[in-house]
Design a protein around this motif. Sequence first.
Motif, PDB file in Angstrom:
ATOM      1  N   VAL A  26      -5.699  -4.210  -3.573  1.00 34.00           N
ATOM      2  CA  VAL A  26      -4.371  -3.602  -3.449  1.00 34.00           C
ATOM      3  C   VAL A  26      -3.616  -3.840  -4.753  1.00 34.00           C
ATOM      4  O   VAL A  26      -3.373  -4.975  -5.150  1.00 34.00           O
ATOM      5  CB  VAL A  26      -3.581  -4.194  -2.261  1.00 34.00           C
ATOM      6  CG1 VAL A  26      -2.155  -3.636  -2.237  1.00 34.00           C
ATOM      7  CG2 VAL A  26      -4.289  -3.894  -0.947  1.00 34.00           C
ATOM      8  N   ASP A  27      -3.244  -2.749  -5.411  1.00 33.69           N
ATOM      9  CA  ASP A  27      -2.492  -2.848  -6.669  1.00 33.69           C
ATOM     10  C   ASP A  27      -0.998  -2.627  -6.478  1.00 33.69           C
ATOM     11  O   ASP A  27      -0.198  -3.031  -7.324  1.00 33.69           O
ATOM     12  CB  ASP A  27      -3.025  -1.827  -7.676  1.00 33.69           C
ATOM     13  CG  ASP A  27      -4.477  -2.091  -8.037  1.00 33.69           C
ATOM     14  OD1 ASP A  27      -4.767  -3.214  -8.485  1.00 33.69           O
ATOM     15  OD2 ASP A  27      -5.308  -1.183  -7.861  1.00 33.69           O
ATOM     16  N   GLY A  28      -0.628  -1.967  -5.401  1.00 31.14           N
ATOM     17  CA  GLY A  28       0.781  -1.712  -5.147  1.00 31.14           C
ATOM     18  C   GLY A  28       0.995  -1.267  -3.717  1.00 31.14           C
ATOM     19  O   GLY A  28       0.055  -0.872  -3.018  1.00 31.14           O
ATOM     20  N   ILE A  29       2.244  -1.373  -3.270  1.00 28.53           N
ATOM     21  CA  ILE A  29       2.618  -1.004  -1.905  1.00 28.53           C
ATOM     22  C   ILE A  29       3.748   0.018  -1.976  1.00 28.53           C
ATOM     23  O   ILE A  29       4.699  -0.144  -2.754  1.00 28.53           O
ATOM     24  CB  ILE A  29       3.118  -2.224  -1.102  1.00 28.53           C
ATOM     25  CG1 ILE A  29       2.078  -3.351  -1.086  1.00 28.53           C
ATOM     26  CG2 ILE A  29       3.524  -1.823   0.312  1.00 28.53           C
ATOM     27  CD1 ILE A  29       0.927  -3.131  -0.165  1.00 28.53           C
ATOM     28  N   VAL A  30       3.658   1.052  -1.144  1.00 25.19           N
ATOM     29  CA  VAL A  30       4.769   1.979  -0.936  1.00 25.19           C
ATOM     30  C   VAL A  30       5.127   1.949   0.541  1.00 25.19           C
ATOM     31  O   VAL A  30       4.246   2.021   1.402  1.00 25.19           O
ATOM     32  CB  VAL A  30       4.406   3.415  -1.367  1.00 25.19           C
ATOM     33  CG1 VAL A  30       5.478   4.407  -0.907  1.00 25.19           C
ATOM     34  CG2 VAL A  30       4.248   3.484  -2.874  1.00 25.19           C
ATOM     35  N   ALA A  84       3.249  -9.082   2.746  1.00 24.50           N
ATOM     36  CA  ALA A  84       2.798 -10.340   2.142  1.00 24.50           C
ATOM     37  C   ALA A  84       1.287 -10.509   2.255  1.00 24.50           C
ATOM     38  O   ALA A  84       0.637 -11.035   1.340  1.00 24.50           O
ATOM     39  CB  ALA A  84       3.504 -11.517   2.802  1.00 24.50           C
ATOM     40  N   ALA A  85       0.716 -10.059   3.366  1.00 25.02           N
ATOM     41  CA  ALA A  85      -0.736 -10.155   3.534  1.00 25.02           C
ATOM     42  C   ALA A  85      -1.465  -9.170   2.617  1.00 25.02           C
ATOM     43  O   ALA A  85      -2.478  -9.507   1.992  1.00 25.02           O
ATOM     44  CB  ALA A  85      -1.105  -9.900   4.991  1.00 25.02           C
ATOM     45  N   LEU A  86      -0.945  -7.959   2.510  1.00 22.48           N
ATOM     46  CA  LEU A  86      -1.615  -6.939   1.706  1.00 22.48           C
ATOM     47  C   LEU A  86      -1.615  -7.268   0.218  1.00 22.48           C
ATOM     48  O   LEU A  86      -2.620  -7.042  -0.479  1.00 22.48           O
ATOM     49  CB  LEU A  86      -0.957  -5.580   1.935  1.00 22.48           C
ATOM     50  CG  LEU A  86      -1.301  -4.869   3.245  1.00 22.48           C
ATOM     51  CD1 LEU A  86      -0.380  -3.676   3.464  1.00 22.48           C
ATOM     52  CD2 LEU A  86      -2.764  -4.426   3.245  1.00 22.48           C
TER      53      LEU A  86
END
Length: 354
Positions: A108-112, A100-102
């Motif tokens: 930041v465009d996406g999280i893996v 949620a913070a990232l």
Amino acid sequence: MMKLVRSLATAFVSLTIACGVHAQAKPQVVLLATGGTIAGAGATAANSATYQAAKVPVDKLIAGVPELAQVAQVRGEQVFQIASESFTNEHLLTLGKRVAALVKQPDVDGIVITHGTDTLEETAYFLNLTVHTDKPVVVVGSMRPSTALSADGVLNLLNAVTVAAARDSRAKGVLVVMNDEIHTGRDVSKSINIRTEAFKSPWGALGMVVEGKGYWFRAPAKRHTMNSEFDIEKISALPQVDIAYGYGNLNDIAYRAFAAKGAKALIHAGTGNGSVAAPVVPALRELRSQGVQIIRSARVVGGGFVLRNAEQPDDQYDWVVAHDLNPQKARILAMVALAHGADSKALQRMFLEY
């Protein structure tokens, strides 16, 4: 001649700037590592099912797939280094709050998220319910350690970053990418424990990844992420919710024991249509009168759902049905819903909407 030289110089500078801008415009993806088989190692290349999970750190995971740099700017964080069967509620909350913070950061465009496969589906669904973002969040694992022949983790990771970096992955909720398939974290479950095609959704995959490109065929129908009424930032603790398994010759010992140890809700993993054996019904009615929520799910694999007021008079007993959620996912939703103060009526609405 001088004009020509100046023109060529200007064009060269413009091209250089354009190339720099293009390079900087590459999507930025954060890789959150939590351990699991994808970070595991076996004694030999022949060991595909016997190995130690959670051994390879995040920097080596990234370095082991140089093709990632062609897709996105990838940076990593080691959040945990554990086998996923050891995931606790506290791990869920820590990971959820970090995601949620990232996603609030403009860079930041996406999280893996790399994750062990045993409870990967539970974490994916938890994030799908509680993280408010339209940015792609992709959970990925592997069925074989990186040291094995035909290891699947390298391609799974590349495909996951490919999906997380793509703009057409936005607003589809938390996704799971395994075995070239894109699944919604809401539906997908681990259906077998030794094959690379272990993860399946009863209503089908959302799409596929083929040679570095995602192809979409449907979108999630249930509420998630940005449209969710739940919020990870408002959850400080998750209530105890336990699962009791239905089988022939069933008794009420497990149900009473869970309640005695503080369970706020019980997921009944029933046979067939969430059936409850006659000897157990009085105990569940008694526990409900004491404030424990009773939720009927089904132990069946591969599709179907529990119908309200079929098999049992749920309205009369004030019980809840889990719709098409399997027991482990029903537990996740029940915890999140109870953390937000849901009563039995709200719980039933939530099981139908999420």
